[in-house]
Design a protein around this motif. Sequence first.
Motif, PDB file in Angstrom:
ATOM      1  N   ALA A   1       0.831  -1.201   0.000  1.00 48.57           N
ATOM      2  CA  ALA A   1       0.000   0.000   0.000  1.00 48.57           C
ATOM      3  C   ALA A   1       0.867   1.253   0.000  1.00 48.57           C
ATOM      4  N   LEU A   2       1.938   1.248   0.795  1.00 46.97           N
ATOM      5  CA  LEU A   2       2.832   2.401   0.833  1.00 46.97           C
ATOM      6  C   LEU A   2       3.476   2.615  -0.536  1.00 46.97           C
ATOM      7  N   ALA A   3       3.880   1.526  -1.180  1.00 43.60           N
ATOM      8  CA  ALA A   3       4.510   1.631  -2.495  1.00 43.60           C
ATOM      9  C   ALA A   3       3.545   2.179  -3.538  1.00 43.60           C
ATOM     10  N   ARG A   4       2.241   2.069  -3.282  1.00 44.69           N
ATOM     11  CA  ARG A   4       1.238   2.518  -4.252  1.00 44.69           C
ATOM     12  C   ARG A   4       0.587   3.833  -3.852  1.00 44.69           C
ATOM     13  N   GLY A   5       1.230   4.555  -2.958  1.00 47.03           N
ATOM     14  CA  GLY A   5       0.773   5.907  -2.689  1.00 47.03           C
ATOM     15  C   GLY A   5       0.170   6.154  -1.332  1.00 47.03           C
ATOM     16  N   HIS A   6      -0.041   5.127  -0.536  1.00 49.39           N
ATOM     17  CA  HIS A   6      -0.598   5.321   0.794  1.00 49.39           C
ATOM     18  C   HIS A   6       0.489   5.789   1.756  1.00 49.39           C
ATOM     19  N   GLY A   7       0.070   6.324   2.880  1.00 47.15           N
ATOM     20  CA  GLY A   7       1.017   6.826   3.855  1.00 47.15           C
ATOM     21  C   GLY A   7       1.522   5.743   4.794  1.00 47.15           C
ATOM     22  N   VAL A   8       2.504   6.117   5.604  1.00 44.36           N
ATOM     23  CA  VAL A   8       3.020   5.213   6.626  1.00 44.36           C
ATOM     24  C   VAL A   8       1.977   5.102   7.735  1.00 44.36           C
ATOM     25  N   PRO A   9       1.578   3.891   8.116  1.00 45.94           N
ATOM     26  CA  PRO A   9       0.534   3.746   9.140  1.00 45.94           C
ATOM     27  C   PRO A   9       0.994   4.288  10.488  1.00 45.94           C
ATOM     28  N   GLY A  10       0.068   4.910  11.189  1.00 50.12           N
ATOM     29  CA  GLY A  10       0.374   5.447  12.504  1.00 50.12           C
ATOM     30  C   GLY A  10       0.088   4.453  13.608  1.00 50.12           C
ATOM     31  N   PRO A  11       0.431   4.800  14.838  1.00 51.42           N
ATOM     32  CA  PRO A  11       0.230   3.879  15.969  1.00 51.42           C
ATOM     33  C   PRO A  11      -1.218   3.445  16.146  1.00 51.42           C
ATOM     34  N   GLU A  12      -2.169   4.344  15.881  1.00 49.67           N
ATOM     35  CA  GLU A  12      -3.575   3.980  16.075  1.00 49.67           C
ATOM     36  C   GLU A  12      -4.013   2.908  15.083  1.00 49.67           C
TER      37      GLU A  12
ATOM     38  N   LEU B   1      11.362   1.068   0.108  1.00 46.86           N
ATOM     39  CA  LEU B   1      10.287   1.910   0.629  1.00 46.86           C
ATOM     40  C   LEU B   1      10.799   3.303   0.990  1.00 46.86           C
ATOM     41  N   ARG B   2      12.002   3.372   1.566  1.00 48.92           N
ATOM     42  CA  ARG B   2      12.570   4.691   1.868  1.00 48.92           C
ATOM     43  C   ARG B   2      12.809   5.478   0.588  1.00 48.92           C
ATOM     44  N   GLY B   3      13.259   4.783  -0.457  1.00 49.21           N
ATOM     45  CA  GLY B   3      13.450   5.448  -1.739  1.00 49.21           C
ATOM     46  C   GLY B   3      12.141   5.962  -2.314  1.00 49.21           C
ATOM     47  N   ILE B   4      11.067   5.205  -2.144  1.00 46.03           N
ATOM     48  CA  ILE B   4       9.754   5.628  -2.628  1.00 46.03           C
ATOM     49  C   ILE B   4       9.303   6.886  -1.899  1.00 46.03           C
ATOM     50  N   LEU B   5       9.473   6.904  -0.579  1.00 46.23           N
ATOM     51  CA  LEU B   5       9.098   8.094   0.190  1.00 46.23           C
ATOM     52  C   LEU B   5       9.936   9.296  -0.236  1.00 46.23           C
ATOM     53  N   ARG B   6      11.216   9.067  -0.441  1.00 42.97           N
ATOM     54  CA  ARG B   6      12.112  10.160  -0.847  1.00 42.97           C
ATOM     55  C   ARG B   6      11.685  10.724  -2.207  1.00 42.97           C
TER      56      ARG B   6
END
Length: 324
Positions: free
Chosen positions: A144-155, A227-232
């Motif tokens: 999901a992150l690789a396809r544009g979603h954000g990093v999930p939060g603690p909640e 994943l870090r590269g995708i965020l960058r």
Amino acid sequence: MDITLHIGAHRTATTTFQTYLQDNTDHLARNGIAWWGPKRTRNGLLSGIVPLPGLLPPERQFARAAGRIGLHLDRAAQQGMRQLIVTEENMLGAPRANLRAGTLYPHAGMRIGRYLAAFGGRTGRIALSIRSPDYYWASCMAFALARGHGVPGPEQLARLVAADRSWRDVISDIACAAPGVPILVMTHEAHGAQPEQRLWHMTGGSLLAPMTHARNWLNRAPDLARLRGILRDRGRDPQALPAGEGRWMPFDAGQQARMRESYMDDLFWLRAGADGMAVLAEDDADGQWSDAWTGTGAAAAQLPPGELRRGQDGIEKGRMVGNR
């Protein structure tokens, strides 16, 4: 013709299995076994079984889908096929919907009931692969992150850990929707990297599955570096992910332990007979494949693991968003 519906789940090496079938299509056909995978099922064949927004009413969509399936089944029978494996994990649902709901396949029963009806009551077996929920959710979130979603939060993470719906509930829903249809359950941990064993179990031990292309491991979840590269590349902070290399595990040790305990409970239930709802495929420690239905076995070929390939080949398109 004996029909097996392989309904996933997602992130349990389904692409590896489907590519293995593709690479061995001729061998399977010579043994009277046909298979339908995403390149066929997502090209309109199954469209309308679960109604889509559009001009046609749901009952008309379903009737058309059932008619298409019937024609394809008749054609396969005329070609001399005695068994058919339909491998399409989107029959069960979609990972994005699971993440949104915070639980495993909440509509599994309804969906599988519609697919069984569309196949005209001809389904002889349902095959389901399951995986420890900590790794299942981690893999879903990586994609999901690789396809544009954000990093999930603690909640969000805490919500997934606290969810009380387990694989046992998914299997129970499927069993209620499929009375009289045997359900074969295979674990990703035991069979994910061995598609030939999956095929052997799905065919009821009737085929000594080929080892050709059996060690091509495809469509693994992106690792931390990627994943870090995708965020960058998106202009987001790569430090939102933990340091280190390898697999991304968003859950802490305590959360993982809780999820694995739930998984162990599910496996205990399956090994104890699953209340008559399903059969767990397990192989002996000495390399003997034991057929879950008959107890008979076949010696597993002891070959070197060979080269593992990573990456995607296009078959995964649409996997996170459901049927198209």
